[in-house]
Design an enzyme around this catalytic site. Structure first.
Site, PDB file in Angstrom:
ATOM      1  CD  GLU A  94       0.032   6.702   4.937  1.00 45.97           C
ATOM      2  OE1 GLU A  94      -0.186   7.723   4.263  1.00 45.97           O
ATOM      3  OE2 GLU A  94      -0.813   5.814   5.126  1.00 45.97           O
ATOM      4  CE  LYS A 142      -1.459   2.887   6.817  1.00 39.58           C
ATOM      5  NZ  LYS A 142      -2.596   2.818   5.874  1.00 39.58           N
ATOM      6  CE  LYS A 161      -2.861   9.941   3.400  1.00 40.14           C
ATOM      7  NZ  LYS A 161      -2.530   8.566   3.618  1.00 40.14           N
ATOM      8  CD  GLU A 197      -7.430  10.044  -0.197  1.00 42.42           C
ATOM      9  OE1 GLU A 197      -6.255  10.065   0.228  1.00 42.42           O
ATOM     10  OE2 GLU A 197      -8.368   9.528   0.423  1.00 42.42           O
ATOM     11  CG  ASN A 228      -7.613   6.019  -0.803  1.00 41.56           C
ATOM     12  OD1 ASN A 228      -7.017   4.942  -0.897  1.00 41.56           O
ATOM     13  ND2 ASN A 228      -7.906   6.572   0.351  1.00 41.56           N
ATOM     14  CD  GLU A 239      -3.979   8.865  -2.076  1.00 45.85           C
ATOM     15  OE1 GLU A 239      -3.712  10.048  -2.240  1.00 45.85           O
ATOM     16  OE2 GLU A 239      -4.933   8.486  -1.357  1.00 45.85           O
ATOM     17  CB  SER A 240      -4.884   2.520  -0.544  1.00 43.54           C
ATOM     18  OG  SER A 240      -4.986   3.740   0.122  1.00 43.54           O
TER      19      SER A 240
HETATM   20  O1  LIG Z   1      -1.482   1.245   3.858  1.00 50.23           O
HETATM   21  P1  LIG Z   1      -1.790   1.363   2.417  1.00 50.23           P
HETATM   22  O2  LIG Z   1      -2.879   0.440   1.951  1.00 50.23           O
HETATM   23  O3  LIG Z   1      -0.578   1.233   1.563  1.00 50.23           O
HETATM   24  O4  LIG Z   1      -2.375   2.844   2.168  1.00 50.23           O
HETATM   25  C1  LIG Z   1      -1.591   4.000   2.350  1.00 50.23           C
HETATM   26  C2  LIG Z   1      -2.445   5.256   2.178  1.00 50.23           C
HETATM   27  O5  LIG Z   1      -2.871   5.299   0.852  1.00 50.23           O
HETATM   28  C3  LIG Z   1      -3.625   5.281   3.142  1.00 50.23           C
HETATM   29  O6  LIG Z   1      -3.131   5.251   4.427  1.00 50.23           O
HETATM   30  C4  LIG Z   1      -4.515   6.495   2.949  1.00 50.23           C
HETATM   31  C5  LIG Z   1      -4.895   7.041   1.780  1.00 50.23           C
HETATM   32  N1  LIG Z   1      -5.711   8.108   1.949  1.00 50.23           N
HETATM   33  C6  LIG Z   1      -5.887   8.273   3.271  1.00 50.23           C
HETATM   34  C7  LIG Z   1      -6.612   9.263   3.969  1.00 50.23           C
HETATM   35  C8  LIG Z   1      -6.567   9.222   5.333  1.00 50.23           C
HETATM   36  C9  LIG Z   1      -5.891   8.216   6.012  1.00 50.23           C
HETATM   37  C10 LIG Z   1      -5.151   7.249   5.332  1.00 50.23           C
HETATM   38  C11 LIG Z   1      -5.152   7.267   3.962  1.00 50.23           C
END
Ligand SMILES: O=P(O)(O)OC[C@@H](O)[C@@H](O)c1c[nH]c2ccccc12
Length: 398
Positions: free
Chosen positions: A181, A183, A244, A293, A315, A351-352
């Protein structure tokens, strides 16, 4: 005058309630509160004061439904009301608009307004972003009308195979395919990288072995932009790109396609099943893949009931509370849901909150074939090396 008044409804027509009164009860499955001045009610409309000390009186005067000019607003109101009712029946807690913006002051389903005196403030960050998107999209639509976008889409280069790239990466490396990502910031973490060059980061990710990239396009909350998507695409990056965004309107999908997206994100916490189905259809038509998601069992169940979804993202971060827990991925892949996912040969994206090779091994063991990672790799001074660190191994092509 304040008081609780149960309302019983028999058949539809329009009434005007002239006094501010807190009405508690359900009218054909929906209900109103004191902010509502105009509402739909049956021709027999009975209001009974529950509290004996209720002072003053309710003035309920019939006003003609045929009143010109009002008819359209009533239609709008009904549509919104049904959408809200549908959303609540699917467990969606996010309201799509601030109550005062709703036509005729309809302030959402009754269940969402219980104990909520300050109904016009967003209840969490996801709701805030969603409300803001609604305004942003109406502004952007004026600058880029759908008709113009539709023409631009006809001339746009073909999309690249997002799902195929993830499957291939899984086969090639034996690890979940990486969606890396791009970001700069997030509401939960603030600025992640000061000197942020999206193209440089994207190129480093590609070199490091990412299968696909995810590019934040939200400006206000994530300091991203559609121009980043466009710049990465025109810089010759070959990885397919996920836009995104917080999609609440089909217009955004057309816009993403004209800016170089190969896939878009749809968030089940803000979209009803019907909307997901509809938006999915638009994506298919435009050659875009869709990452749907989910964050909890209920959303997973809903998404599994929708035909044609190839990619499901779990997520680990709640977009309502920011809480991160990677065991969420495992939890949602257990039992019946996990069985259905395997049966349908869907790709699940973890995710995340993934930072270490152990985290990757953990979600892989839970059944994911792809991961979406931002913070842990974008923060590195060398994001290419960041990927090797994340997997505990160099996964680049060379
Ligand atoms: O930075 P991380 O913890 O690795 O997460 C990435 C991504 O999963 C996260 O930015 C995200 C997952 N779903 C979203 C929906 C909107 C905005 C952002 C997200």
């Amino acid at each position: 005058m304040e008081g609780l008044v149960p309302v019983r409804v028999v058949s539809p027509s329009l009434y005007r309630c002239k006094v501010p009164v807190s009405i508690k009860g359900s009218i054909s499955g929906f209900a109103m509160d004191k902010r509502i001045k105009l509402f739909r009610a049956p021709s027999k409309f009975s209001i009974r004061a529950q509290q004996s000390d209720l002072k003053g009186s309710l003035s309920v005067a019939s006003s003609s439904v045929e009143e010109k000019g009002n008819v359209l607003r009533i239609k709008e109101w009904e549509l919104e009301m049904y959408q809200d009712e549908l959303a609540i029946s699917q467990g969606i807690r996010i309201r799509r608009k601030p109550p005062s913006k709703a036509p005729l002051g309809y302030s959402g389903p009754f269940e969402l307004r219980l104990n909520n005196d300050d109904a016009d403030s967003p209840r969490n960050i996801l709701e805030e972003i969603t409300w803001y998107k609604d305004e942003e999209v109406s502004r952007m639509k004026k600058l880029n009308p759908l008709e113009v976008l539709k023409k631009a889409v006809e001339d746009a280069p073909p999309t690249r195979d997002f799902v195929g790239a993830l499957r291939m990466a899984y086969q090639r490396t034996g690890f979940p395919g990486l969606i890396a990502e791009v970001k700069k910031a997030s509401p939960s973490r603030g600025i992640l990288k000061e000197n942020f060059d999206p193209v440089e980061i994207a190129q480093a990710y590609e070199k490091g072995g990412a299968a696909c990239l995810s590019v934040l396009t939200d400006q206000k909350y994530f300091k991203g932009g559609f121009e980043n998507l466009e710049a990465i695409r025109s810089a010759g990056v070959k990885c397919p790109l996920l836009c995104k965004e917080f999609v609440v309107d089909p217009w955004q999908i057309y816009y993403a396609r004209t800016k170089g997206a190969d896939a878009v994100l749809l968030i089940a916490a803000i979209l009803t099943d019907l909307e997901i189905t509809y938006l999915l259809g638009i994506c298919k038509k435009l050659g875009l893949a869709t990452l749907v998601e989910v964050h909890d069992e209920r959303e997973m169940g809903r998404v599994l009931g929708i035909e044609g979804i190839e990619l499901v993202g779990i997520n680990n971060r709640s977009l309502e509370t920011f809480e991160v827990d990677i065991s969420n991925t495992k939890k949602l892949l257990e039992g019946e849901h996990g069985r259905q996912i395997r049966e349908k040969n869907m790709i699940v994206v973890g995710e995340s909150g993934l930072f270490t090779p152990d985290d990757i091994a953990y979600v892989q063991a839970a059944g994911v074939k792809a991961v979406l990672v931002g913070e842990s790799i974008v923060k590195q001074s060398d994001p290419e090396k960041g990927i090797a660190g994340l997997f505990g191994k160099n996964i680049s092509h060379t």
